[in-house]
Design an enzyme around this catalytic site. Structure first.
Site, PDB file in Angstrom:
ATOM      1  N   GLY A 177       0.606  -1.184   0.179  1.00  0.00           N
ATOM      2  CA  GLY A 177      -0.144   0.120   0.177  1.00  0.00           C
ATOM      3  C   GLY A 177       0.823   1.182  -0.031  1.00  0.00           C
ATOM      4  O   GLY A 177       2.090   1.294  -0.124  1.00  0.00           O
ATOM      5  N   GLN A 178       0.269   2.439   0.069  1.00  0.00           N
ATOM      6  CA  GLN A 178       0.813   3.643   0.074  1.00  0.00           C
ATOM      7  C   GLN A 178       1.888   4.021   1.247  1.00  0.00           C
ATOM      8  O   GLN A 178       3.122   4.173   0.825  1.00  0.00           O
ATOM      9  CB  GLN A 178      -0.295   4.922   0.125  1.00  0.00           C
ATOM     10  N   ASP A 234      -3.793 -12.339   4.373  1.00  0.00           N
ATOM     11  CA  ASP A 234      -5.028 -11.724   4.477  1.00  0.00           C
ATOM     12  C   ASP A 234      -5.221 -11.799   5.883  1.00  0.00           C
ATOM     13  O   ASP A 234      -5.472 -12.885   6.420  1.00  0.00           O
ATOM     14  CB  ASP A 234      -6.216 -12.633   3.700  1.00  0.00           C
ATOM     15  N   ILE A 235      -5.088 -10.572   6.434  1.00  0.00           N
ATOM     16  CA  ILE A 235      -5.436 -10.466   7.664  1.00  0.00           C
ATOM     17  C   ILE A 235      -6.572 -11.044   8.365  1.00  0.00           C
ATOM     18  O   ILE A 235      -6.718 -11.217   9.751  1.00  0.00           O
ATOM     19  CB  ILE A 235      -5.180  -9.088   8.439  1.00  0.00           C
ATOM     20  N   TYR A 263      -8.759  -1.549   5.229  1.00  0.00           N
ATOM     21  CA  TYR A 263      -9.612  -1.339   4.192  1.00  0.00           C
ATOM     22  C   TYR A 263      -9.827   0.167   4.261  1.00  0.00           C
ATOM     23  O   TYR A 263     -10.045   0.739   5.264  1.00  0.00           O
ATOM     24  CB  TYR A 263     -10.938  -2.065   4.512  1.00  0.00           C
ATOM     25  N   THR A 264      -9.307   0.870   3.102  1.00  0.00           N
ATOM     26  CA  THR A 264      -9.131   2.525   3.195  1.00  0.00           C
ATOM     27  C   THR A 264     -10.215   3.211   2.338  1.00  0.00           C
ATOM     28  O   THR A 264      -9.930   4.396   2.279  1.00  0.00           O
ATOM     29  CB  THR A 264      -7.768   2.823   2.990  1.00  0.00           C
ATOM     30  N   ASP A 294      -7.805   9.694  11.685  1.00  0.00           N
ATOM     31  CA  ASP A 294      -8.577  10.846  12.467  1.00  0.00           C
ATOM     32  C   ASP A 294     -10.062  10.734  12.063  1.00  0.00           C
ATOM     33  O   ASP A 294     -10.840  11.414  12.883  1.00  0.00           O
ATOM     34  CB  ASP A 294      -8.109  12.027  11.673  1.00  0.00           C
ATOM     35  N   TYR A 311     -16.377   3.546   8.137  1.00  0.00           N
ATOM     36  CA  TYR A 311     -14.931   3.268   8.044  1.00  0.00           C
ATOM     37  C   TYR A 311     -14.154   3.636   9.375  1.00  0.00           C
ATOM     38  O   TYR A 311     -13.346   3.141  10.066  1.00  0.00           O
ATOM     39  CB  TYR A 311     -14.242   4.341   6.839  1.00  0.00           C
ATOM     40  N   LYS A 350     -12.181   1.178  12.200  1.00  0.00           N
ATOM     41  CA  LYS A 350     -11.103   1.675  12.785  1.00  0.00           C
ATOM     42  C   LYS A 350     -10.861   1.923  14.248  1.00  0.00           C
ATOM     43  O   LYS A 350     -10.086   1.449  14.865  1.00  0.00           O
ATOM     44  CB  LYS A 350     -10.532   2.943  12.005  1.00  0.00           C
TER      45      LYS A 350
HETATM   46  N1  LIG Z   1      -4.748   7.458   2.892  1.00  0.00           N
HETATM   47  C1  LIG Z   1      -5.110   8.149   4.115  1.00  0.00           C
HETATM   48  O1  LIG Z   1      -5.303   9.376   3.538  1.00  0.00           O
HETATM   49  C2  LIG Z   1      -5.193   7.766   5.352  1.00  0.00           C
HETATM   50  C3  LIG Z   1      -5.510   8.774   6.203  1.00  0.00           C
HETATM   51  C4  LIG Z   1      -5.347   8.490   7.619  1.00  0.00           C
HETATM   52  C5  LIG Z   1      -4.951   7.064   8.081  1.00  0.00           C
HETATM   53  N2  LIG Z   1      -4.701   6.391   7.169  1.00  0.00           N
HETATM   54  C6  LIG Z   1      -4.455   4.827   7.617  1.00  0.00           C
HETATM   55  O2  LIG Z   1      -2.968   4.599   7.185  1.00  0.00           O
HETATM   56  C7  LIG Z   1      -2.887   3.334   6.786  1.00  0.00           C
HETATM   57  C8  LIG Z   1      -2.295   2.949   5.800  1.00  0.00           C
HETATM   58  O3  LIG Z   1      -3.083   3.666   4.637  1.00  0.00           O
HETATM   59  P1  LIG Z   1      -2.646   3.663   3.254  1.00  0.00           P
HETATM   60  O4  LIG Z   1      -3.143   4.847   2.552  1.00  0.00           O
HETATM   61  O5  LIG Z   1      -1.257   3.322   2.965  1.00  0.00           O
HETATM   62  O6  LIG Z   1      -3.727   2.590   2.592  1.00  0.00           O
HETATM   63  P2  LIG Z   1      -3.561   1.573   1.303  1.00  0.00           P
HETATM   64  O7  LIG Z   1      -2.456   2.246   0.294  1.00  0.00           O
HETATM   65  O8  LIG Z   1      -5.144   1.323   0.829  1.00  0.00           O
HETATM   66  O9  LIG Z   1      -3.119   0.323   1.883  1.00  0.00           O
HETATM   67  C9  LIG Z   1      -3.414  -0.637   2.464  1.00  0.00           C
HETATM   68  C10 LIG Z   1      -3.018  -1.953   2.064  1.00  0.00           C
HETATM   69  O10 LIG Z   1      -3.713  -2.834   2.862  1.00  0.00           O
HETATM   70  C11 LIG Z   1      -3.874  -4.109   2.141  1.00  0.00           C
HETATM   71  N3  LIG Z   1      -5.145  -4.724   2.567  1.00  0.00           N
HETATM   72  C12 LIG Z   1      -6.435  -4.498   2.654  1.00  0.00           C
HETATM   73  N4  LIG Z   1      -7.095  -5.432   3.103  1.00  0.00           N
HETATM   74  C13 LIG Z   1      -6.145  -6.435   3.510  1.00  0.00           C
HETATM   75  C14 LIG Z   1      -6.311  -7.732   4.252  1.00  0.00           C
HETATM   76  N5  LIG Z   1      -7.611  -8.280   4.471  1.00  0.00           N
HETATM   77  N6  LIG Z   1      -5.104  -8.301   4.478  1.00  0.00           N
HETATM   78  C15 LIG Z   1      -3.864  -7.893   4.129  1.00  0.00           C
HETATM   79  N7  LIG Z   1      -3.788  -6.824   3.551  1.00  0.00           N
HETATM   80  C16 LIG Z   1      -4.974  -5.858   3.213  1.00  0.00           C
HETATM   81  C17 LIG Z   1      -4.287  -3.379   0.723  1.00  0.00           C
HETATM   82  O11 LIG Z   1      -4.500  -4.185  -0.453  1.00  0.00           O
HETATM   83  P3  LIG Z   1      -5.301  -3.921  -1.478  1.00  0.00           P
HETATM   84  O12 LIG Z   1      -4.831  -2.601  -2.203  1.00  0.00           O
HETATM   85  O13 LIG Z   1      -5.012  -4.982  -2.488  1.00  0.00           O
HETATM   86  O14 LIG Z   1      -6.718  -4.039  -1.034  1.00  0.00           O
HETATM   87  C18 LIG Z   1      -3.438  -2.275   0.606  1.00  0.00           C
HETATM   88  O15 LIG Z   1      -2.265  -3.140   0.123  1.00  0.00           O
HETATM   89  C19 LIG Z   1      -4.285   2.527   7.116  1.00  0.00           C
HETATM   90  O16 LIG Z   1      -4.593   2.144   8.655  1.00  0.00           O
HETATM   91  C20 LIG Z   1      -5.201   3.553   7.094  1.00  0.00           C
HETATM   92  O17 LIG Z   1      -6.434   3.472   7.741  1.00  0.00           O
HETATM   93  C21 LIG Z   1      -4.631   6.482   5.778  1.00  0.00           C
END
Ligand SMILES: NC(=O)c1ccc[n+]([C@@H]2O[C@H](COP(=O)([O-])OP(=O)(O)OC[C@H]3O[C@@H](n4cnc5c(N)ncnc54)[C@H](OP(=O)(O)O)[C@@H]3O)[C@@H](O)[C@H]2O)c1
Length: 243
Positions: free
Chosen positions: A10-11, A36-37, A62-63, A103, A126, A130
């Protein structure tokens, strides 16, 4: 230092893997489809293949905030139940867990920055998923850090910065809301902070709990878009309209 990084594709996961490599730390990355968690046997096999580790960092989630409203089952399965499985396994293996949250666990009406001690009050699926994942970690695992962040953007994956740059090329005008304030946070900075707090917790066996991490300057989406488009050299030819 040896880490297991969940959600490594992921990002944030990509930034964590890069940051660990740049420090010369060992990082075992895990993500869908192999890991898969939400499936305990899949988690067990990931832990087995990772071998001995000092800490787990969880960026898997799941984002899809809007899609979660019509897919609550998946959101809760990953962000609550999967996180609970992960915390339980960390307890069993006696490994600390550094978990990333959001947040969105707050309702967003406070006019000063939210503190980790503020009560959570999510308004959507969401945020609820969380918040419930966080609560499971606190119940199951003493050695945890929950780090909430906001408005994440990084080199890898889709985010607001990339969308604005793309739309800046495609469109002659854009409309962006100006009534929400937040702190854009660079995934590389958050990754470095997460590795720092993991190292601190392990070295001092202290500091476990809930934290907030974000980059410095609060902005509206509109102000953020203006800055992005200015840096992308697209601002002059665009009108960014406040709504
Ligand atoms: N993005 C934001 O603006 C933001 C802001 C605040 C907090 N956060 C938090 O920061 C963290 C990282 O966010 P991110 O932006 O990096 O999200 P992301 O790019 O969506 O990365 C999440 C990763 O988790 C994987 N994933 C989803 N379901 C899964 C499962 N069942 N088992 C294992 N892996 C799984 C996704 O795979 P797939 O892509 O194949 O589904 C993806 O590779 C998250 O906890 C999010 O809640 C994000």
């Amino acid at each position: 230092m040896k880490l297991l990084i969940m959600g490594s594709n992921g990002q944030l996961g990509n930034a964590l893997m890069a940051e660990a490599r740049s420090r010369g730390w060992q990082a075992h990355g895990a993500d869908l489809p192999e890991c898969d968690i939400t499936r305990p046997e899949s988690l067990h096999s990931t832990f087995s293949s990772a071998g001995a580790m000092d800490a787990v960092i969880n960026a898997a989630a799941y984002t899809a905030v809007d899609a979660a409203e019509s897919d609550a089952e998946t959101a809760f399965s990953v962000n609550r139940d999967g996180v609970g499985e992960l915390a339980g396994l960390c307890r069993q293996k006696q490994v600390p867990l550094i978990h990333v949250s959001t947040d969105y666990v707050f309702e967003g009406l406070k006019t000063s920055p939210y503190l980790p001690s503020d009560p959570v009050r999510p308004t959507g699926v969401y945020g609820r998923s969380k918040a419930e994942g966080e609560a499971l970690i606190r119940d199951l695992l003493a050695r945890h850090m929950i780090v909430r962040t906001s408005w994440l953007f990084g080199r890898h994956g889709a985010n607001f910065v990339k969308t604005m740059v793309r739309l800046g090329k495609e469109r002659s005008s854009l409309r962006v809301v100006d009534d929400q304030v937040g702190c854009p946070t660079y995934a590389g900075d958050l990754a470095a902070a997460l590795l720092d707090v993991a190292a601190y917790g392990l070295q001092h066996q202290n500091g476990w709990g809930t934290y907030h991490y974000r980059n410095e300057v609060p902005v509206t989406w509109y102000a953020f878009a203006r800055r992005i488009l200015a840096l992308a050299g697209a601002y002059e030819k665009l009108q960014v309209a406040e709504i």
